[in-house]
Motif scaffolding. Structure first.
Motif, PDB file in Angstrom:
ATOM      1  N   GLU A  82       0.835  -1.208   0.000  1.00 40.55           N
ATOM      2  CA  GLU A  82       0.000   0.000   0.000  1.00 40.55           C
ATOM      3  C   GLU A  82       0.863   1.249   0.000  1.00 40.55           C
ATOM      4  OE1 GLU A  82      -0.418  -2.610   1.944  1.00 40.55           O
ATOM      5  OE2 GLU A  82      -2.284  -3.385   1.078  1.00 40.55           O
ATOM      6  N   GLU A  83       1.920   1.266   0.817  1.00 42.52           N
ATOM      7  CA  GLU A  83       2.805   2.439   0.858  1.00 42.52           C
ATOM      8  C   GLU A  83       3.568   2.593  -0.457  1.00 42.52           C
ATOM      9  OE1 GLU A  83       6.364   4.397   3.627  1.00 42.52           O
ATOM     10  OE2 GLU A  83       5.723   2.311   3.944  1.00 42.52           O
ATOM     11  N   MET A  84       4.020   1.469  -1.028  1.00 41.69           N
ATOM     12  CA  MET A  84       4.710   1.517  -2.316  1.00 41.69           C
ATOM     13  C   MET A  84       3.804   2.095  -3.397  1.00 41.69           C
ATOM     14  SD  MET A  84       6.079  -1.626  -4.701  1.00 41.69           S
ATOM     15  CE  MET A  84       7.087  -2.359  -3.416  1.00 41.69           C
ATOM     16  N   MET A 122      -1.079   1.144 -12.995  1.00 38.66           N
ATOM     17  CA  MET A 122      -1.065  -0.070 -12.191  1.00 38.66           C
ATOM     18  C   MET A 122      -2.376  -0.169 -11.409  1.00 38.66           C
ATOM     19  SD  MET A 122       1.499  -2.072 -12.477  1.00 38.66           S
ATOM     20  CE  MET A 122       3.150  -2.127 -13.161  1.00 38.66           C
ATOM     21  N   PRO A 123      -3.093  -1.286 -11.529  1.00 41.11           N
ATOM     22  CA  PRO A 123      -4.447  -1.341 -10.963  1.00 41.11           C
ATOM     23  C   PRO A 123      -4.512  -1.432  -9.443  1.00 41.11           C
ATOM     24  CG  PRO A 123      -3.858  -3.440 -11.958  1.00 41.11           C
ATOM     25  CD  PRO A 123      -2.752  -2.494 -12.290  1.00 41.11           C
ATOM     26  N   THR A 124      -3.597  -2.189  -8.818  1.00 36.24           N
ATOM     27  CA  THR A 124      -3.690  -2.414  -7.374  1.00 36.24           C
ATOM     28  C   THR A 124      -2.294  -2.437  -6.746  1.00 36.24           C
ATOM     29  OG1 THR A 124      -3.539  -4.833  -7.572  1.00 36.24           O
ATOM     30  CG2 THR A 124      -5.756  -3.846  -7.700  1.00 36.24           C
ATOM     31  N   PRO A 125      -2.208  -2.193  -5.434  1.00 36.75           N
ATOM     32  CA  PRO A 125      -0.916  -2.302  -4.747  1.00 36.75           C
ATOM     33  C   PRO A 125      -0.299  -3.685  -4.893  1.00 36.75           C
ATOM     34  CG  PRO A 125      -2.495  -1.144  -3.356  1.00 36.75           C
ATOM     35  CD  PRO A 125      -3.266  -1.666  -4.544  1.00 36.75           C
ATOM     36  N   ARG A 126      -1.143  -4.719  -4.879  1.00 37.14           N
ATOM     37  CA  ARG A 126      -0.618  -6.084  -4.980  1.00 37.14           C
ATOM     38  C   ARG A 126       0.102  -6.311  -6.296  1.00 37.14           C
ATOM     39  NH1 ARG A 126      -1.880 -10.289  -7.648  1.00 37.14           N
ATOM     40  NH2 ARG A 126      -3.784  -9.327  -8.456  1.00 37.14           N
TER      41      ARG A 126
END
Length: 493
Positions: A82-84, A122-126
């Protein structure tokens, strides 16, 4: 070419982004381009840090200030997903988009200029965390590894069946580069550069054959990196991808810029280049209003394939040479513009070669028949003979799958014969390659299609006399009748 574990890693990165919702292969390449650029900035900063540590002074032209330390790849790669995600989206991307307004070393390059339009998708933090982790696990300190990795990713555009028009098969590019043999003194241009495949191949040829000359001193190195390679395109995505492709192949600051080549007349580029390598898009027709007037003065037409040929002649220096791909219609088209352009190549310039390629070369996204024209700009003639070569196979199947067939390729033979054209004078018109005198071409209305001059030998086939054939047919009829009688007898029991 990359193989084994590295190839598998790239496939996994691609699949991660694909499954994460980025379904357009061009968007996948674009997002990976941004991440590789960010990683490259951190590598540059690290090198300058080490140099400063050795010399005991301050960092010269740092990419990141102390306040921007968290924006470095080596820092945010260890953040939580999430922080990235928030750091890259809200801080890193605005940072790379602002680089083009600075005055530092890296800030003034063509890459940072094109990065100003970067969009974070980029769609999601994952997904971001997974891709960063996988890219970080690939050792890209070797320039060849970085270049091969990017070439493999670009190849997936074509294999995905989308946006393939931006990519000429690498082995065809290599063929054209080998035939023109770039030198350290060349100024090389592709007016429709796309992913910069021709410029990349030319840079690799120079490093392989002229490494001592291009790296002899600082002036030579700067000329190679900043003054040798020039590319135009009117697609900003292609400019970013092409720029990164050059960077990862070791060319630090090529001249790759936005331009609609057919619609903008830039007199500063007239007769500027000594070598043109290109496979421009042939979209059909243009309006006169949107076409550069100086090109229409060379050939009055709306056909883009002819206008690009006029552009090549305008861009080339006297003595400059070109290897370009054209649709077959250029070779035999019957319009006044087609004929005048061919006459211009044969009579006013030096037409060196016409190489006919099989129609499957650009599959799966195009089945059009094409040819390679090789010529030298002289403005004073010079054509005595034109070398024709009919390519039958290029090392790949000619269907949509384009599977490798290394035992079926004419390319080594083609290059060998091109390099020994004096021996071609004795070749017959029934052979795969041969020379045709200019006078014969002129007598054929400057038709440049290989089939106009190639002689096809037909083997005589002897057939049995009609009486023998009829007797054989009678025997077959009798045999069929006997079989039918036997079958009927079996069925009646």
């Amino acid at each position: 070419m990359i193989t084994g574990e590295l190839k598998s890693r790239v496939d996994r990165i691609w699949n991660t982004m694909w499954s994460g919702g980025i379904s357009n292969p061009l968007s996948v390449i674009e997002q990976l381009t941004y991440l590789l650029f960010i990683k490259r900035l951190d590598e540059l900063h690290t090198l300058r840090e080490r140099k400063a540590a050795r010399l005991g002074g301050a960092i010269e032209d740092p990419v990141f200030s102390e306040a921007q330390d968290r924006l470095r790849w080596s820092r945010f790669k260890d953040f939580s997903p999430e922080e990235m995600f928030e750091t890259v989206r809200d801080e890193v991307f605005p940072f790379i988009k602002a680089l083009g307004t600075g005055n530092g070393d890296e800030e003034g390059t063509t890459y940072s200029h094109h990065m100003k339009d970067a969009m974070f998708m980029m769609p999601t933090p994952r997904v971001l965390a997974s891709v960063v982790d996988q890219l970080d696990g690939i050792d890209m300190t070797d320039a060849d590894t970085k270049g091969d990795l990017y070439e493999y990713m670009l190849g997936k555009i074509a294999s995905a069946g989308q946006n393939g028009q931006f990519r000429t098969p690498r082995h065809i590019i290599q063929l054209m580069v080998d035939m023109t043999a770039p030198t350290p003194n060349d100024r090389i241009c592709d007016p429709a550069c796309g992913t910069a495949g021709f410029l990349v191949a030319a840079s690799e040829y120079l490093r392989q054959h002229h490494a001592d000359a291009i790296y002899r001193d600082e002036a030579s190195r700067r000329r190679f990196n900043e003054s040798t390679f020039h590319g135009y395109d009117f697609d900003s995505t292609m400019l970013r991808i092409g720029s990164m492709n050059m960077l990862l192949h070791g060319v630090e600051n090529p001249d790759i810029r936005y331009r609609d080549s057919l619609a903008q007349a830039d007199e500063t580029d007239a007769e500027k280049y000594s070598l043109i390598l290109a496979n421009p898009p042939f979209a059909g027709s243009l309006d006169y209003e949107s076409t550069a007037k100086d090109l229409l003065q060379i050939v009055k037409t709306k056909k883009t394939e002819l206008l690009f040929m006029a552009l090549f002649l305008r861009l080339l220096q006297i003595g400059g040479r070109a290897a370009v791909i054209v649709p077959d219609g250029v070779l035999f088209g019957s319009s006044t513009a087609h004929k005048s352009l061919r006459k211009m190549l044969v009579e006013d310039q030096k037409l060196d070669a016409v190489i006919s390629m099989p129609s499957g070369v650009f599959k799966p996204y195009a089945g059009v028949s094409t040819a390679i024209l090789v010529f030298t700009k002289t403005n004073s003639g010079g054509t005595e003979h034109v070398w024709f070569y009919k390519m039958e196979a290029d090392g790949y199947s000619l269907d949509d799958k384009r599977n490798p067939q290394p035992d079926k390729t004419d390319l080594p033979d083609l290059v060998a014969r091109w390099n020994d054209r004096a021996a071609e004078a004795d070749r017959k018109r029934t052979d795969q390659s041969f020379l045709v005198p200019k006078a014969e071409i002129a007598a054929n209305d400057y038709d440049l299609s290989v089939n106009r001059y190639k002689v096809v030998e037909y083997e005589a086939v002897e057939y049995d006399p009609p009486a023998v054939i009829l007797a054989r047919l009678k025997e077959l009829d009798e045999e069929i009748a006997r079989g039918r009688s036997e079958l009927e007898e079996l069925l009646s029991k």
